[in-house]
Design a protein around this motif. Structure first.
Motif, PDB file in Angstrom:
ATOM      1  N   ALA A 156     110.490  56.306  64.748  1.00 60.95           N
ATOM      2  CA  ALA A 156     109.459  57.223  65.231  1.00 60.95           C
ATOM      3  C   ALA A 156     108.082  56.837  64.713  1.00 60.95           C
ATOM      4  O   ALA A 156     107.079  56.929  65.434  1.00 60.95           O
ATOM      5  N   ILE A 157     108.015  56.389  63.461  1.00 59.51           N
ATOM      6  CA  ILE A 157     106.731  55.982  62.881  1.00 59.51           C
ATOM      7  C   ILE A 157     106.194  54.759  63.614  1.00 59.51           C
ATOM      8  O   ILE A 157     105.011  54.698  63.972  1.00 59.51           O
ATOM      9  N   ARG A 158     107.044  53.779  63.847  1.00 57.01           N
ATOM     10  CA  ARG A 158     106.603  52.556  64.523  1.00 57.01           C
ATOM     11  C   ARG A 158     106.157  52.829  65.952  1.00 57.01           C
ATOM     12  O   ARG A 158     105.322  52.106  66.495  1.00 57.01           O
ATOM     13  N   GLY A 164     116.247  51.188  46.837  1.00 59.44           N
ATOM     14  CA  GLY A 164     116.888  52.007  47.851  1.00 59.44           C
ATOM     15  C   GLY A 164     116.192  51.854  49.181  1.00 59.44           C
ATOM     16  O   GLY A 164     115.710  50.777  49.518  1.00 59.44           O
ATOM     17  N   THR A 165     116.124  52.932  49.940  1.00 60.68           N
ATOM     18  CA  THR A 165     115.432  52.945  51.225  1.00 60.68           C
ATOM     19  C   THR A 165     114.145  53.747  51.066  1.00 60.68           C
ATOM     20  O   THR A 165     114.180  54.913  50.676  1.00 60.68           O
ATOM     21  N   ARG A 166     113.031  53.123  51.396  1.00 63.79           N
ATOM     22  CA  ARG A 166     111.735  53.759  51.181  1.00 63.79           C
ATOM     23  C   ARG A 166     111.475  54.858  52.213  1.00 63.79           C
ATOM     24  O   ARG A 166     111.983  54.809  53.326  1.00 63.79           O
ATOM     25  N   GLY A 182     106.058  47.047  56.838  1.00 58.81           N
ATOM     26  CA  GLY A 182     105.408  46.456  58.005  1.00 58.81           C
ATOM     27  C   GLY A 182     104.569  47.400  58.831  1.00 58.81           C
ATOM     28  O   GLY A 182     104.136  47.036  59.915  1.00 58.81           O
ATOM     29  N   VAL A 183     104.344  48.611  58.325  1.00 54.39           N
ATOM     30  CA  VAL A 183     103.544  49.586  59.072  1.00 54.39           C
ATOM     31  C   VAL A 183     102.385  50.050  58.195  1.00 54.39           C
ATOM     32  O   VAL A 183     102.582  50.429  57.035  1.00 54.39           O
ATOM     33  N   ALA A 188      93.791  59.422  63.882  1.00 53.14           N
ATOM     34  CA  ALA A 188      93.853  58.685  65.149  1.00 53.14           C
ATOM     35  C   ALA A 188      93.923  57.192  64.870  1.00 53.14           C
ATOM     36  O   ALA A 188      93.223  56.673  64.004  1.00 53.14           O
ATOM     37  N   GLY A 189      94.827  56.516  65.605  1.00 54.46           N
ATOM     38  CA  GLY A 189      94.939  55.070  65.454  1.00 54.46           C
ATOM     39  C   GLY A 189      96.069  54.722  64.502  1.00 54.46           C
ATOM     40  O   GLY A 189      96.400  55.457  63.570  1.00 54.46           O
ATOM     41  N   ARG A 190      96.683  53.596  64.700  1.00 54.55           N
ATOM     42  CA  ARG A 190      97.809  53.138  63.883  1.00 54.55           C
ATOM     43  C   ARG A 190      97.904  51.638  64.050  1.00 54.55           C
ATOM     44  O   ARG A 190      97.693  51.087  65.134  1.00 54.55           O
TER      45      ARG A 190
END
Length: 202
Positions: free
Chosen positions: A143-145, A164-166, A171-172, A197-199
């Protein structure tokens, strides 16, 4: 939850991502739990109030199998009132489970989707008046990507777990605005961020 410019009723839902995280940023620890730092009742009541607007939960299989406990918790008189209250809200909400292997579900108001479809989630946000959450770092990474997450809610413990899992995927790059913070008596810190706004991705 968004409102119209004249402060009228909500016109679409926001997608929220929230988890307990370790002090070094892991939502799942490689070895052991994420540690503590807040009184259970204090945390439960804060969560109840903060996420009262949520009407749909998006889960992966493992997170759903953890959370399905709440399907029957309201019927157990041995649980304190704040636990039963949360359970009733969870039961009433819609649940979507993304899994290629889960044969069926064991809770009401729940459906299975065999793949995560970012466009369908975007349409779901557009046509609902309540907020949604995406739960679990693996599903949330998708969802983030896709640029779908509007707010990030972190409940940070006082423990460093080392791996663990962050909470945030690699990469984002995100540009976030801090819009809320709360310190629990037990030491846990809550921080709420809103996506600007923007990513961009590295």
């Amino acid at each position: 939850m968004r409102t119209t410019p004249d402060t009228g009723p909500p016109v679409m839902g926001s997608l929220l991502y929230s988890m307990i995280t370790s002090l070094d940023g892991y939502a799942e620890a490689a070895d052991g739990d994420l540690g503590g730092g807040a009184d259970d009742e204090e945390l439960h009541r804060f969560v109840d109030e903060t996420f009262r607007s949520v009407g749909t939960y998006l889960y992966g299989r493992r997170m759903y199998e953890t959370m399905v406990f709440w399907e029957t918790a309201a019927d157990d008189p041995s649980h304190p009132a704040y636990v039963r209250e949360y359970a009733r809200a969870w039961q009433a909400a819609e649940k979507v489970v993304y899994s290629t292997t889960l044969p069926d579900v064991s809770s009401a108001n729940t459906r299975i989707e065999r793949r995560f479809d970012a466009d369908e989630v975007r349409r779901l946000k557009d046509r609902t008046a309540h907020d949604l959450t995406v739960d679990g770092p693996t599903l949330a990474a998708q969802a983030i990507r896709a640029g779908l997450v509007d707010e990030y809610h972190l409940f940070t413990t006082t423990t460093v777990v080392g791996g663990g899992t962050r909470f945030f995927p690699d990469g984002v790059r995100l540009d976030l605005e801090r819009v809320g913070q709360h310190l629990f008596d037990g030491g846990m810190t809550y921080t709420r961020y809103r996506a600007r706004a923007g990513r961009s991705e590295d």
